[in-house]
Design an enzyme around this catalytic site. Structure first.
Site, PDB file in Angstrom:
ATOM      1  N   HIS A  20       0.789  -1.236   0.000  1.00 54.13           N
ATOM      2  CA  HIS A  20       0.000   0.000   0.000  1.00 54.13           C
ATOM      3  C   HIS A  20       0.822   1.287   0.000  1.00 54.13           C
ATOM      4  O   HIS A  20       0.522   2.204  -0.766  1.00 54.13           O
ATOM      5  CB  HIS A  20      -0.962   0.004   1.192  1.00 54.13           C
ATOM      6  CG  HIS A  20      -2.131  -0.908   1.026  1.00 54.13           C
ATOM      7  ND1 HIS A  20      -3.425  -0.468   0.881  1.00 54.13           N
ATOM      8  CD2 HIS A  20      -2.207  -2.252   0.976  1.00 54.13           C
ATOM      9  CE1 HIS A  20      -4.242  -1.485   0.746  1.00 54.13           C
ATOM     10  NE2 HIS A  20      -3.522  -2.586   0.807  1.00 54.13           N
ATOM     11  N   ASP A 120      -5.161   6.541   1.375  1.00 51.01           N
ATOM     12  CA  ASP A 120      -5.389   5.153   1.016  1.00 51.01           C
ATOM     13  C   ASP A 120      -6.824   4.811   1.397  1.00 51.01           C
ATOM     14  O   ASP A 120      -7.343   5.294   2.405  1.00 51.01           O
ATOM     15  CB  ASP A 120      -4.412   4.262   1.779  1.00 51.01           C
ATOM     16  CG  ASP A 120      -4.452   2.810   1.338  1.00 51.01           C
ATOM     17  OD1 ASP A 120      -5.479   2.155   1.614  1.00 51.01           O
ATOM     18  OD2 ASP A 120      -3.483   2.330   0.754  1.00 51.01           O
TER      19      ASP A 120
END
Length: 443
Positions: A20, A120
């Site tokens: 990520h 995110d």
């Protein structure tokens, strides 16, 4: 330049696990390079993750990006039990307070209030301290979860009630999706509430890869911006991977990488036994020193045909003509990079969306295979290598992945859909007239 003269402050919140943080940082770098003068970018991540991500990012060449550490939620002196999700759960429990505290400190230090949150999707918390996002999506989220729980009783049932997912089986669903009593499950649920409220949802994807899914998302979210496939990030090939590949024949090398995680030791042994038996040249991005000793003898025996590195420029490796197969955990970024490089996959997923991605790779796009029985065995891996690298089926996979690769190329061409979407994203995040909240779905 004084704080008053600066035109904006874009704040990026990274989810510090798996693949990520790196794609989000690459997106920040792309935006920072395209932004008008005076727009500043702050990248928030845990100290441990920043230590892994930042050395390969070359932030010194950007005068408008600064990275900051946030608390990881680990109590002082904490001893881990060995559960791979333990770090994630402790981090989730500390959020969003850890991000909020650090952002307040940065605002006080710099005098720059956040003009845009670029987060995110796993950091799409209920930003009640930021603005009141309301309760849209609550009912549909609950209804969907009840449906998932019901079909999970039949592992072979497909998700034909969801547009574009009729090939996905109940057995492919993340375990965390079905158990809301766990911290990670609550994070997923919060994400489902946050996405419809976001000014835009940014995807490392491209038009044509999943038309039905894209159409459905556009009907449910305010704005969808496919900006992928992302260009190769800046970085140095410090271990000479590309020159090593250039000494091999076309489509002859197996590239192996499982992101930031590795397979359990018994599976690693089965994998290397298959590689040794087949005598296939391999390039392995192997990051877990704790398991290196287990395979050190194998690495030494096969050093004439193999190369092992701690970090590899994956996008450029997969674009190299010598790579014939990608052995992968099937994380989304890896799948997109494999498509962009035109390399079929052997998939061994572990958790999260990786099982769904494997199903798409094998049964929807037909550009790779899953390992037999879901785990590495010597015989299963040898069969998979034969199918992808030697057989007619492998040739068909290359034709299929070639068509997707063409879609990706069109998307990033001048005036292509991803190119135009990225221009729109730059306009949104650098606007100084109003605050924005943007989710980035990168992995």
């Amino acid at each position: 330049m004084s704080a008053q003269q600066k035109k904006g402050h874009v704040v990026a919140f990274a989810f510090p696990f798996g693949s990520h943080p790196t794609p989000l940082l690459h997106l920040v770098q792309r935006l920072a390079a395209a932004a008008p003068p005076g727009v500043n970018f702050s990248y928030f991540n845990t100290a441990e993750s920043n230590q892994k991500v930042l050395p390969n990012a070359d932030l010194k060449s950007y005068d408008n990006i600064k990275a900051y550490d946030v608390e990881d939620g680990l109590p002082e002196g904490y001893v881990f039990s060995g559960n791979p999700l333990e770090r994630i759960e402790l981090f989730v429990k500390s959020t969003p307070d850890n991000f909020r505290r650090r952002l307040e400190e940065v605002v006080e230090e710099t005098g720059l209030k956040a003009s845009c949150l670029l987060t995110d999707a796993f950091c799409g918390f209920r930003w009640t301290w930021r603005r009141n996002w309301g309760f849209l999506g609550w009912r549909s989220g609950r209804r969907g979860l009840r449906r998932f729980r019901f079909i999970s009783q039949n592992q072979d049932q497909t998700l034909d009630f969801l547009p574009g997912l009729s090939a996905i089986h109940a057995s492919d669903l993340p375990h965390e999706l079905l158990h809301l009593d766990q911290p990670f499950s609550r994070l997923l649920y919060d994400m489902s509430l946050a996405l419809p409220r976001a000014t835009a949802v940014v995807l490392n994807s491209f038009a044509g890869i999943d038309p039905d899914v894209e159409t459905d998302l556009k009907s449910k979210l305010k704005k969808i911006l496919n900006v992928g496939p992302s260009p190769p990030p800046p970085g140095i090939d410090q271990d000479g991977c590309l020159s090593w590949l250039s000494s091999h024949a076309a489509a002859s090398v197996a590239y192996i990488s499982f992101g930031t995680m590795l397979t359990p030791p018994p599976e690693l042994l089965a994998l290397v036994e298959a590689l040794e038996e087949k005598q296939i040249p391999y390039l392995w991005s192997f990051r877990d020193d704790s398991k290196r000793q287990l395979l050190q003898r194998f690495f030494e025996k096969t050093e004439s045909v193999g190369k092992v590195v701690e970090w590899a420029p994956q996008t450029r490796i997969l674009a190299h003509p010598s790579v014939g197969v990608f052995v992968t955990h099937c994380g989304w970024n890896s799948v997109v990079e494999s498509i962009t490089g035109g390399v079929p996959m052997i998939c061994r997923p572990f958790f999260g969306d990786q099982m769904i991605n494997r199903r798409r790779v094998q049964d929807v796009w037909r550009i790779g295979v899953g390992v037999e029985g879901g785990v590495f065995t010597k015989s299963g891996m040898m069969t998979a290598l034969d199918v992808v690298m030697c057989g007619e089926e492998g040739k068909k996979m290359r034709e299929n992945i070639g068509r997707l690769r063409e879609c990706a190329s069109r998307a990033v061409a001048e005036n292509g859909s991803s190119t135009e979407n990225f221009k729109s994203l730059v306009d949104i995040v650098t606007s100084s007239s109003h605050q924005e909240y943007i989710n980035s779905v990168e992995s």
